[in-house]
Scaffold this active site. Structure first.
Site, PDB file in Angstrom:
ATOM      1  N   THR A 222     -25.938  21.518  95.687  1.00 43.06           N
ATOM      2  CA  THR A 222     -25.631  20.399  96.292  1.00 43.06           C
ATOM      3  C   THR A 222     -24.666  19.604  95.380  1.00 43.06           C
ATOM      4  OG1 THR A 222     -27.808  20.332  97.124  1.00 43.06           O
ATOM      5  CG2 THR A 222     -26.927  18.328  97.169  1.00 43.06           C
ATOM      6  N   ARG A 250     -31.160  24.456 110.725  1.00 44.83           N
ATOM      7  CA  ARG A 250     -32.003  24.011 109.515  1.00 44.83           C
ATOM      8  C   ARG A 250     -31.401  22.817 108.724  1.00 44.83           C
ATOM      9  NH1 ARG A 250     -31.231  23.583 103.545  1.00 44.83           N
ATOM     10  NH2 ARG A 250     -33.043  24.006 102.578  1.00 44.83           N
ATOM     11  N   GLY A 252     -32.216  20.329 105.230  1.00 45.89           N
ATOM     12  CA  GLY A 252     -32.867  20.545 104.088  1.00 45.89           C
ATOM     13  C   GLY A 252     -33.140  18.877 103.545  1.00 45.89           C
ATOM     14  N   ASP A 253     -33.550  18.837 102.194  1.00 47.45           N
ATOM     15  CA  ASP A 253     -34.018  17.545 101.579  1.00 47.45           C
ATOM     16  C   ASP A 253     -32.644  16.559 101.388  1.00 47.45           C
ATOM     17  OD1 ASP A 253     -32.898  19.429  99.467  1.00 47.45           O
ATOM     18  OD2 ASP A 253     -33.415  17.846  98.244  1.00 47.45           O
ATOM     19  N   THR A 273     -31.119  18.576  94.118  1.00 48.71           N
ATOM     20  CA  THR A 273     -30.680  19.780  94.312  1.00 48.71           C
ATOM     21  C   THR A 273     -31.509  21.019  94.075  1.00 48.71           C
ATOM     22  OG1 THR A 273     -28.904  21.428  93.726  1.00 48.71           O
ATOM     23  CG2 THR A 273     -29.802  20.060  91.860  1.00 48.71           C
ATOM     24  N   GLY A 274     -31.543  21.960  94.914  1.00 48.67           N
ATOM     25  CA  GLY A 274     -32.326  23.001  94.950  1.00 48.67           C
ATOM     26  C   GLY A 274     -32.882  23.424  96.207  1.00 48.67           C
ATOM     27  N   THR A 275     -33.915  24.235  96.460  1.00 47.58           N
ATOM     28  CA  THR A 275     -34.645  24.593  97.530  1.00 47.58           C
ATOM     29  C   THR A 275     -35.122  23.360  98.184  1.00 47.58           C
ATOM     30  OG1 THR A 275     -34.809  26.814  96.941  1.00 47.58           O
ATOM     31  CG2 THR A 275     -36.030  26.244  98.687  1.00 47.58           C
ATOM     32  N   GLY A 276     -34.440  22.788  99.358  1.00 53.33           N
ATOM     33  CA  GLY A 276     -34.813  21.486  99.872  1.00 53.33           C
ATOM     34  C   GLY A 276     -36.236  21.461 100.455  1.00 53.33           C
TER      35      GLY A 276
END
Length: 356
Positions: A222, A250, A252-253, A273-276
């Site tokens: 991100t 999909r 995400g966050d 940032t990362g796996t939402g």
């Protein structure tokens, strides 16, 4: 006779004494006021950015790759800082800094966005104003050149917070936001990453992508920015292409206020940032603010609690950047690296990539 004169003189002396004291107090007051005017109180401003967290290891980066990322991060910092320095708003600084990264194929946002399972880009972005708590976001857009601009448009021109898909794109077109063909967003590296993720033989695009060798193998991430301006308004923004090979549709966050983005002048501004999915389950950005407001934690400790306790316990990975209402900057992550940097009115300018 003398007594009569005395009675006449005494009131006159009292009045003279009162006038003299009053004059002295007025002069002192003016002196203090002039000091405040002559030496104005310095108002600090700052911004902090990230370009994604993940498996970013120095051994896997060439010198040219590292220089390319550092150069683009510095460009984003300088762009936002210049606006703040001239008295511009935190929102504009966040917007323009993110646009620098969205326009670069190096980062997973805008032009460098990763591909979903169908080989398409679906991009998300959000922005939040810490003074008014107004926010705007878009999700699942594929043709808007700079999704952060669309997020701002939603905030300023609708009574909604989040628009998605074709509806968001049609709305952006109505306001003449810059659109691009799908080919603009495609890069050879992202296609390679998708095929690798799907276990397919790598097929290279025929088009010539400039500096494609400079893009790292970071398959998700991100970009984000948080700024505080001279009026002490905090604004946070985030933009992303999501995860390589994600299911189409999909979200995400990043476009979820409170999960991937949050700003509140009472506490802080955060971009994640990362796996939402893990950041949504913990409402990570808002949780940092809550820990500061209700448990009296400082920004760094609150981030540590969210990243290394709450998200870690779920098996999630990623990171976040932020600054508090005094301009103190912090970041944290549980991955092997995160593209990040900040610049402050005090003269500090820092860019880091790897885990220390």
């Amino acid at each position: 006779m003398k007594r009569s004169i005395t009675f006449k003189i005494v009131p006159f002396l009292i009045i003279l004494l009162i006038f003299s004291c009053s004059k002295k107090l007025e002069d002192n007051s003016k002196e203090v006021g002039s000091l405040n005017l002559d030496v104005p109180k310095e108002i600090s401003f700052a911004l902090v950015i990230h370009g994604g967290a993940g498996t970013i290891i120095k051994e896997n980066m060439t010198d040219d790759q590292e220089e390319a990322y550092r150069s683009k991060l510095q460009e984003a910092l300088d762009t936002g800082y210049s606006i703040l320095e001239k008295g511009g708003s935190a929102e504009e600084a966040v917007q323009k800094a993110i646009i620098v990264m969205e326009d670069s194929p190096l980062f997973n946002a805008g032009k460098g966005a990763v591909l979903n399972s169908l080989g398409k880009q679906e991009m998300d972005a959000s922005i939040m104003d810490g003074k008014t708590l107004n926010a705007g976001a878009v999700a699942g857009v594929s043709l808007i050149r700079n999704p952060i601009n669309a997020a701002i448009l939603v905030k300023d021109s609708t009574r909604h917070i989040l628009l998605s898909g074709n509806g968001a794109q049609e709305f952006a077109k109505q306001y003449n936001l810059k659109m691009e063909e799908e080919s603009y967003f495609l890069t050879e590296k992202r296609v390679q990453q998708l095929h690798k993720a799907q276990g397919k033989e790598q097929v290279l695009l025929q088009q010539n992508i400039k500096n494609i060798e400079l893009i790292d193998n970071h398959e998700y991430g991100t970009v984000g920015c948080v700024a505080i301006d001279k009026s002490h308004t905090i604004v946070a923004g985030t933009s992303t292409g999501g995860m390589t090979n994600k299911k189409f549709g999909r979200i995400g966050d990043s476009p979820i206020i409170g999960a991937g983005t949050y700003a509140n002048n009472k506490t802080c501004g955060i971009s994640c940032t990362g796996t939402g999915e893990y950041f949504m389950r913990t409402l990570a950005a808002h949780e940092v603010s809550n820990l500061m407001q209700y448990r009296d934690m400082n920004l760094q400790d609150a981030m540590k609690q969210v990243i290394h306790v709450e998200i870690d316990s779920l098996g999630g990975d990623g990171g976040m950047i932020g600054l508090d209402k005094l301009g103190n900057i912090a970041w944290d992550f549980n991955t092997e690296g995160m593209y990040r940097g900040y610049r402050k009115s005090t003269g500090e300018n820092v860019i880091e990539i790897y885990q220390k």
